[in-house]
Design a protein around this motif. Structure first.
Motif, mmCIF file in Angstrom:
data_model
loop_
_atom_site.group_PDB
_atom_site.id
_atom_site.type_symbol
_atom_site.label_atom_id
_atom_site.label_comp_id
_atom_site.label_asym_id
_atom_site.label_seq_id
_atom_site.Cartn_x
_atom_site.Cartn_y
_atom_site.Cartn_z
ATOM 1 N N VAL A 100 9.377 0.665 -10.590
ATOM 2 C CA VAL A 100 10.107 0.492 -9.337
ATOM 3 C C VAL A 100 10.723 1.820 -8.918
ATOM 4 N N ASN A 101 11.305 2.499 -9.874
ATOM 5 C CA ASN A 101 11.948 3.784 -9.596
ATOM 6 C C ASN A 101 10.968 4.742 -8.943
ATOM 7 N N ARG A 102 9.802 4.814 -9.509
ATOM 8 C CA ARG A 102 8.788 5.719 -8.962
ATOM 9 C C ARG A 102 8.466 5.368 -7.516
ATOM 10 N N ALA A 103 8.311 4.093 -7.249
ATOM 11 C CA ALA A 103 7.968 3.649 -5.901
ATOM 12 C C ALA A 103 9.097 3.963 -4.924
ATOM 13 N N LEU A 104 10.320 3.677 -5.341
ATOM 14 C CA LEU A 104 11.453 3.893 -4.433
ATOM 15 C C LEU A 104 11.688 5.386 -4.200
ATOM 16 N N ARG A 105 11.476 6.174 -5.250
ATOM 17 C CA ARG A 105 11.626 7.612 -5.049
ATOM 18 C C ARG A 105 10.607 8.133 -4.052
ATOM 19 N N ALA A 106 9.390 7.609 -4.137
ATOM 20 C CA ALA A 106 8.357 8.031 -3.189
ATOM 21 C C ALA A 106 8.762 7.668 -1.765
ATOM 22 N N LEU A 107 9.297 6.473 -1.601
ATOM 23 C CA LEU A 107 9.707 6.044 -0.264
ATOM 24 C C LEU A 107 10.886 6.870 0.241
ATOM 25 N N ALA A 108 11.743 7.274 -0.662
ATOM 26 C CA ALA A 108 12.853 8.132 -0.252
ATOM 27 C C ALA A 108 12.323 9.482 0.199
ATOM 28 N N ALA A 109 11.339 9.994 -0.519
ATOM 29 C CA ALA A 109 10.748 11.284 -0.140
ATOM 30 C C ALA A 109 10.050 11.183 1.212
ATOM 31 N N GLN A 110 9.541 9.990 1.502
ATOM 32 C CA GLN A 110 8.865 9.771 2.788
ATOM 33 C C GLN A 110 9.838 9.630 3.938
ATOM 34 N N GLY A 111 11.097 9.423 3.618
ATOM 35 C CA GLY A 111 12.081 9.267 4.678
ATOM 36 C C GLY A 111 12.301 7.821 5.078
ATOM 37 N N VAL A 112 11.853 6.878 4.256
ATOM 38 C CA VAL A 112 12.036 5.464 4.573
ATOM 39 C C VAL A 112 13.335 4.939 3.967
ATOM 40 N N LEU A 113 13.624 5.391 2.762
ATOM 41 C CA LEU A 113 14.822 4.919 2.068
ATOM 42 C C LEU A 113 15.793 6.067 1.828
ATOM 43 N N GLU A 114 17.030 5.668 1.570
ATOM 44 C CA GLU A 114 18.042 6.631 1.171
ATOM 45 C C GLU A 114 18.650 6.101 -0.120
ATOM 46 N N ARG A 115 18.777 6.952 -1.129
ATOM 47 C CA ARG A 115 19.247 6.468 -2.413
ATOM 48 C C ARG A 115 20.446 7.292 -2.864
ATOM 49 N N ARG A 116 21.414 6.592 -3.430
ATOM 50 C CA ARG A 116 22.564 7.303 -3.993
ATOM 51 C C ARG A 116 23.003 6.609 -5.257
ATOM 52 N N ARG A 117 23.341 7.401 -6.241
ATOM 53 C CA ARG A 117 23.809 6.830 -7.494
ATOM 54 C C ARG A 117 25.004 5.944 -7.215
ATOM 55 N N LYS A 118 24.981 4.840 -7.879
ATOM 56 C CA LYS A 118 26.033 3.850 -7.746
ATOM 57 C C LYS A 118 26.017 3.198 -6.365
#
Lengths: 213, 213
Positions: free
Chosen positions: B43-61
């Motif tokens: 899941v992490n890999r997928a979400l990181r890819a989407l963040a790199a694509q500009g679809v998601l934004e991720r922040r610790r916590k």
DNA sequence: CATTGCATTATGTGCAGACATATTAACCTT
DNA sequence: AAGGTTAATATGTCTGCACATAATGCAATG
């Protein structure tokens, strides 16, 4: 201590210092993992990052090699125009200047995007209606924005260039014919490789597309 | 069966279909991993890819949320000009038109890049010699190329724009003053954030910078 | 001799568990 | 109530292992 970023840096240093010359193959992930005292997955992550950067080229069984011609890669964001305008504190609006249906179930659209009621960008677009859901009311939302939120991720080609304003662009953007304009052309395809839309977007003078390396 | 690409596609589908609206937070990696029946790393890999694509934004916590404004990201390659020219089957050469030393140990360079002896791009550059090793013979290798292979990975800003040819550019590129030129400006910094070089590169008419999404 | 097929090899990816780190929320202090 | 300290939490990353997959070369076969 040995994060994948450190390993990326180390590999890059070895390339730069000539330990691994341009065009040469570098050791396998397993060897490198032993060298660096880490797991292969960590090396893998670092090398994949370098490949994405354009420093390395990787092929299964073929191994990893340093690209003969280093390429700098930069990631540019192609934002929704409304967001781009509003990010500068200005008010966004748009007008459909002209529209017509063309051959093969296409819709031609000429749109002017405005920032604080001043011309921002001139857009000419061809939409292939057969591969799209029913269109919304285009006075409320710009096609650009509707497409981004509606159509599933699509591939496409983008090209950036400079061009002299033609008559239509000049009239819409309030500039003399021949004014240098920053032009973005895009061709978007859906998952089945069918063309969804083609766009030619000409920005008013002063536009800069920025990014970092 | 459940590769990280599948999960990326599924997440993207849920966003598009409105299950996870723009701007909303999506479940934690652990929950998603249970949902999809895979490991959190996947899941992490997928979400990181989407963040790199500009679809998601991720922040610790803070968790992961769908960006309110979807952004398309495209990666453009900034090649060494010699390689760019030779890739089209033409012969590359370059001439130093003018050079001078400036204040604060800087070197100013005006270079013309040629393809089959016809003007290809006009370059104006400022080099900060204090942060560089001794320069090579610049008639043999272009600065551009030397820097790429010599200076360790550096950060920098790039901007693309359109501009009317000034007198110097017009003369060098054999075009009338005022001709629309595709301009790339770059500012490169080393790891210590010191400016290494600033470049203004104006391409002859007809130049396109292409990329895919 | 050409072609097919198989073994080899290096990367691609998955999993489970663990610890690191940034950031928020809750708590306590003054 | 303001401010600072602490605990909780979600992501970031590493490890070690396993199997999948693509590409290459060698070998067997007709």
């Amino acid at each position: 201590m040995t994060g994948w970023e450190d390993i990326r840096a180390e590999v890059q240093a070895r390339i730069r210092s000539g330990v691994w010359p341009l065009g040469s193959a570098i050791p396998h992930e397993e060897d490198l993992a032993r060298d660096f005292g880490c797991a292969r997955a960590t090396v893998n992550r670092a090398l994949r990052a370098l490949a994405a950067q354009g420093v390395l080229e990787r092929r299964r069984k073929g191994g990893t090699r340093v690209l003969a011609v280093p390429v700098r890669k930069a990631t540019v964001s192609i934002p929704v125009i409304r967001a781009e305008v509003e990010a500068t504190g200005r008010r966004y609006s748009h007008q459909i200047i002209w529209q017509a249906t063309g051959q093969e179930n296409t819709l031609h659209l000429e749109t002017l995007h405005l920032a604080d009621d001043k011309p921002y960008a001139h857009e000419v677009r061809v939409l292939h209606l057969a591969v799209l859901p029913p269109l919304p009311d285009l006075t409320a939302i710009s096609i650009n924005e509707w497409l981004v939120t509606t159509v599933s991720y699509a591939t496409g080609e983008i090209a950036f260039s400079a061009a002299a304003a033609d008559a239509g662009q000049a009239r819409a953007l309030w500039v003399p014919t021949g004014t240098p304009l920053f032009v973005i052309t895009r061709e978007t395809r859906n998952a089945a490789a069918q063309v969804i839309t083609k766009v030619l977007l000409a920005h008013a003078p002063g536009y800069h597309l920025r990014t970092t390396m």
